[in-house]
Design an enzyme around this catalytic site. Structure first.
Site, short mmCIF file in Angstrom:
data_model
loop_
_atom_site.label_atom_id
_atom_site.label_comp_id
_atom_site.label_asym_id
_atom_site.label_seq_id
_atom_site.Cartn_x
_atom_site.Cartn_y
_atom_site.Cartn_z
N ASP A 111 0.87 -0.94 -0.27
CA ASP A 111 -0.19 0.28 -0.06
C ASP A 111 0.47 1.36 0.09
OD1 ASP A 111 0.74 -1.13 2.56
OD2 ASP A 111 -1.10 0.28 3.46
N GLU B 169 13.16 2.18 6.85
CA GLU B 169 12.04 2.16 6.12
C GLU B 169 11.87 0.75 4.36
OE1 GLU B 169 6.74 1.66 5.60
OE2 GLU B 169 8.34 3.00 5.08
#
Length: 775
Positions: free
Chosen positions: A460, A678
Site C-alpha cells: 500500500d 523503511e
C-alpha cells in the site's frame, strides 16, 4: 611504586586492562566514572573537562596551528579520549548540527572537525576527529554514555572509526532488536498501547481480549486495578470478532488486541500470566505485524535470537485460533484484514534451529504451527471471497466497511471531495455520513474494496493495484500459497509420518476448485479424517499449473497478475514475479528466462525496484509517486529475490543484488548519522523519498535506537550472501559499478546511473525544501 594520588571520593582510575572496544553500550559504558593516571592529573580537572573549541568556521581571527603541532606525537597504543559528556554534546551540536535536527550528516555545513583531549595526556593534548562519519559516531556515543548516566568517559577512537559494516550489524544485533521488543502484559502495556495511528482524539489505553480466554481477561482487569494511572479499558470480543459491521463499530474506540501469554510463577507462591515478547517494525508501527514479522524473523535467526522468532509464531497461532487469521496488525481496526502468508516457511526455518535436546517438544510446537497454517489456508486463502473458483487463483479480498481509520486524516480527501460536493456538504461531514451508512455510494464502496485489498497485499500503495486489487490473482500470493502447500506436505511427510490430525473444527475447501464445487454447500469437516502429504502435493501441482496457465507470459518472459473479472493478465511489471523462484514453482527454463531477460528491467544501482518505470507511468501533480512503485526499493523484494536466485543456482546474481542494496544502506548509515529507514529510492540511492507516506525510521535524536524492522533484517541476511572481498568493499562504500565492472552491469542500470546524481551530498541537497529553510 607509583606515588599515591589525591583525588576526590568516588573517582576511579582506568585499569590497564580495558573493556573490549566493539561491544554494546551497556557493557562499554556500564562502569563508573573513569580517569587515566597521569602526572598532569589535578583536582580541578576532575570536576569537568571542557574540550578545546575549534575556532568558528570561516570566522577565524587567527590562523589555526598546523595539525601535528597540537597532536600527540607518540602513540604507543590505541588512542583514547577523555571527554566531558554534556559539554561535548553541546559543542558538537552547536558547531556541527547546522540544520538543527540533532543529527550530524553530510547536509550539515559545519567544519566537520573537532579537537578532543587525549586520555594519556589527561586532556591537555588534543587530536582532531574529522569527517561526518566519525563526528556522527561521536554524537551517538555521547548520547549512549548519557543514557547510562555517565558524566565523563574515556572513549576509544576505534569506536568512532569503526568499520561501518561491523558497526551497523552490531547495533542491529545488540541494540535495535532490543529497542523494538514489545510485550503485552502488565509490564509492557504502557509502551505497546501507544498508537501513533490513532486519530480519534481519544487516547485512553484499551485492550481487546478474545472470547474464550477468561483468565486473560481477568489478568488485564487486575492490571487495570493495580495501575489506575493507566486508565486501562479492558473489553472482551464476541465469538466472531471479524464481522465487518462490528469491526466498523470499533473505529471510534480503537485498541490493542491481546496476544499469546505464558503462565509463570508470580514469585509469591502462585501463578500469573506473562506476555511473550515480539518485535515491532518501528516508527508509527507499534504492534505485531504479519509479513513484517516473517522478514524480521529471518534477521533474528541470523543473530541467534531463535526464541524471539519462535514467540512470534506462537502469536500467529493464537491469532488464527481467536481472530480467524494472522492479522495485518494487532489493533482492532485490522480485524478484517490479513497480509501475505509466510507462516509455514517461518515455522520450518525456526524449527530447524531449535535446541535438539527436546525433540518431542519441538515436534509438538511445529504441529501446532502447521495445524494453524492449514486452518488459515482453508478458511481464508481458498475460501470465498478470496478465491476465484473459476480459475482457482486466490486474491487479496478482505471484508470491511467504510473508510480505513488508520490512515492519515487527509489521505482520502481527493477521493471524497467529488462525493462531498455532489451532496453539498464538507468532506468531514460526508465521511461521517458515509461511514454511518446514511449516504450510499456503490462506486465508493468498490473503491474501498480495492483499497482494503491493497492494504492486505502489504503493497500500500501502488499503481499496480489501483482500483483493481481485489480482482487480481497476484503472482506473489500464488507463489506464497504454493509454498504453503509444499511446506505443509513436506512437514506431514517428514515430521509427522505422513499423518496429521486436525484438532480444531472448520470447513475444508473443495479440491480441485471449480464454480460447481464452491456452489455446493456441502463441506468436509477438518476433524473427519487425517491429513496426508499426497493431497497437499496435489494442491501444489494444481496451483503451479494454474500459475503457468494464467500468470506466465512467454512473450515477455515474466509472470503477471491475472484479473479474474476482466479475465486477462494485468501487464504491470512487478518484481514480485521473482517470488516464484523463492517458492520453487518456476521451471528451470522459466527461471533462466527470468534471470537472463527480465531481471535487467528491475535492477538499478541500489538493487531491485518494485516495478518498472514504464509500468508505473508518468508522474505529475495529479498523479504522484506511490511508495511501492519505481524507483523505490523494499527489503521484502530484495530478500525474496536473493533467496530465490540462490535456490536455482544463480548465486553470483544474488550476491550482486545483495551488494547493491547493502551498499545503499551502508552509504546512508555513514553519511546520515546511522539512519536505517523503511525503504529507499534505489535509483538516487536516497532515503529522502518523495512518496505519499514519506519514510519511516528517520525521526531520532543523536543516536538511532531502532532502525526499521525488515531493513535491519535485510542487512543481516544480505551480509550472509557477500564474500569477504565484497564485505570489505561495501565497508569502504565502494560503488557496485567499481566492484562488478561495467560489463557486469545491465544496460538500464548504467543508463539510470548516468542520469541520476550519485553524489550523496548532491542528492540530499536536492531533496531539501529550500523555501522552508529560508522561512
Amino acid at each position: 611504586m607509583a606515588p599515591t594520588l589525591n583525588h576526590p571520593t568516588g573517582v576511579a582510575f582506568v585499569d590497564d586492562g580495558h573493556n573490549p572496544v566493539h561491544v554494546d553500550a551497556a557493557t562499554y559504558y556500564g562502569g563508573g566514572e573513569a580517569f587515566t593516571r597521569s602526572r598532569t592529573y589535578s583536582h580541578s580537572h576532575i570536576h569537568g573537562y571542557i574540550p578545546k573549541r575549534t575556532p568558528l568556521f570561516e570566522e577565524d581571527t587567527h590562523m589555526r596551528a598546523r595539525r601535528m603541532s597540537h597532536d600527540e606525537k607518540s602513540v604507543t597504543g590505541p588512542r583514547r579520549f577523555l571527554i566531558d559528556v554534556e559539554e561535548t554534546i553541546r559543542v558538537v551540536l552547536e558547531q556541527e548540527d547546522t540544520d538543527g535536527d540533532f543529527q550530524i550528516s553530510i547536509t550539515d555545513a559545519g567544519p566537520k572537525m573537532m579537537a578532543l583531549g587525549t586520555a594519556t595526556s589527561n586532556g591537555f593534548k588534543t587530536f582532531d576527529v574529522r569527517g561526518t562519519y566519525m563526528l556522527s559516531n561521536l554524537l551517538q556515543e555521547l548520547a549512549l554514555a548519557r543514557d547510562h548516566g555517565r558524566k565523563r568517559i574515556v572513549l576509544d577512537e576505534a569506536r568512532l572509526s569503526e568499520n561501518p559494516v561491523d558497526r551497523l550489524s552490531r547495533m542491529i544485533k545488540n541494540s535495535f532488536w532490543h529497542s523494538l521488543t514489545r510485550r503485552i502484559d502488565g509490564d509492557g502495556l504502557e509502551i505497546i498501547t501507544a498508537d501513533p495511528k490513532n486519530r480519534t482524539g481519544r487516547v485512553q489505553p484499551r485492550i481487546y481480549v478474545p472470547h474464550g480466554e477468561p483468565a486473560m481477561a481477568e489478568y488485564y482487569r487486575k492490571v487495570a486495578r493495580e495501575k489506575p494511572h493507566m486508565n486501562l479499558d479492558v473489553q472482551v470480543l464476541p465469538p466472531k470478532p471479524d464481522d465487518a459491521v462490528f469491526v466498523k463499530s470499533l473505529n471510534s474506540k480503537p485498541g490493542l488486541l491481546a496476544l499469546a501469554m505464558n503462565e509463570v510463577d508470580d514469585g509469591k507462591g502462585g501463578r500469573t500470566l506473562k506476555g511473550i515478547p515480539f518485535i515491532v517494525p518501528g516508527a508509527r508501527f507499534n504492534e505485531l505485524y504479519n509479513w513484517d514479522s516473517y522478514f524480521i524473523s529471518l534477521g533474528l535467526l541470523v543473530d541467534g535470537q531463535v526464541t524471539m522468532a519462535k514467540g512470534m509464531v506462537d502469536h500467529f497461532i493464537f491469532e488464527i485460533k481467536h481472530y480467524g487469521k494472522i492479522l495485518n496488525g494487532s489493533r482492532s481496526y485490522y480485524l478484517c484484514r490479513t497480509q501475505p502468508p509466510f507462516l509455514t516457511d517461518m515455522a520450518l526455518q525456526i524449527y530447524n534451529q531449535l535446541d535438539r535436546s527436546d525433540v518431542e517438544s519441538n515436534r509438538q510446537w511445529l504441529k501446532r504451527a502447521i495445524q494453524a497454517a492449514i486452518k488459515e489456508y482453508h478458511t481464508i486463502w481458498v475460501a470465498e471471497p478470496r478465491i476465484d473458483p473459476k480459475t482457482g487463483l486466490s486474491r487479496y479480498r478482505p471484508d470491511g466497511l467504510g473508510i480505513p481509520p488508520e490512515t492519515e486524516a487527509t489521505h482520502f480527501t481527493h477521493i471524497l471531495e467529488p462525493y462531498a460536493e455532489k451532496h453539498g456538504i464538507s468532506v468531514l461531514e460526508f465521511s461521517e455520513k458515509y461511514n454511518n451508512g446514511v449516504l450510499k455510494e456503490p462506486a465508493l464502496d468498490e473503491y474501498f474494496l480495492h483499497d482494503r485489498a491493497v492494504r492486505e497485499s502489504g503493497h500500500d500503495t501502488t499503481y499496480r493495484f489501483e482500483k483493481r486489487c481485489a480482482n487480481l490473482g497476484t503472482i506473489d500470493l500464488q507463489a506464497l500459497l504454493y509454498k504453503y502447500e509444499v511446506d505443509i506436505g513436506t512437514a506431514i511427510r517428514e515430521v509427522f509420518d505422513d499423518e496429521l490430525e486436525l484438532e480444531e473444527e472448520f470447513d475444508l475447501a473443495p479440491f480441485p476448485p471449480s464454480v460447481e464445487a464452491y456452489r455446493n454447500p456441502y463441506r468436509e469437516c477438518s476433524t473427519s479424517r487425517l491429513q496426508n502429504s499426497e493431497e497437499w502435493f496435489e494442491r501444489a501441482d494444481h496451483r503451479r499449473e494454474m500459475i503457468d496457465k494464467y500468470l506466465w507470459n512467454e512473450n515477455k518472459k515474466l509472470y503477471f497478475d491475472y484479473d479474474t473479472v476482466l479475465e486477462k493478465q494485468s501487464l504491470y511489471e512487478s518484481v514480485t514475479a521473482f517470488w516464484a523462484l523463492w517458492a520453487g514453482c518456476a521451471s528451470e527454463e522459466q527461471c533462466w528466462k527470468l534471470v537472463s531477460q527480465s531481471l535487467k528491467r528491475f535492477e538499478v544501482l541500489g538493487g531491485l525496484v518494485s516495478g518498472t518505470e514504464e509500468s508505473r507511468g508518468k508522474i505529475s501533480l495529479d498523479r504522484p509517486n506511490r511508495q511501492w512503485d519505481y524507483p523505490y526499493a523494499w527489503p521484502p523484494h530484495q530478500i525474496m529475490t536473493w533467496v530465490g536466485l540462490e535456490r536455482y543456482g544463480y548465486l553470483e546474481d544474488a550476491q550482486r543484488l545483495s551488494y547493491r542494496f547493502l551498499y545503499m544502506m551502508t552509504t546512508a548509515f555513514v553519511d546520515f548519522n546511522g539512519v536505517v529507514p523503511e525503504k529507499f529510492d534505489a535509483v538516487k540511492l536516497s532515503h529522502l523519498v518523495d512518496a505519499e507516506y514519506g519514510n519511516q525510521g528517520l525521526d531520532f535524536k543523536m543516536v538511532p535506537r531502532e532502525g526499521f524492522g525488515w531493513m535491519n533484517s535485510a542487512y543481516q541476511v544480505g551480509l550472509s550472501f557477500l564474500t569477504t572481498h565484497m564485505r570489505r568493499a561495501v565497508a569502504t562504500c565502494t560503488s557496485p559499478e567499481v566492484v562488478f565492472g561495467s560489463s557486469a552491469n545491465l544496460e538500464n542500470a548504467v543508463a539510470q546511473a548516468a542520469h541520476a546524481a550519485t553524489d550523496p551530498l548532491g542528492l540530499a541537497m536536492e531533496s531539501l525544501d529550500i523555501d522552508s529553510l529560508r522561512a
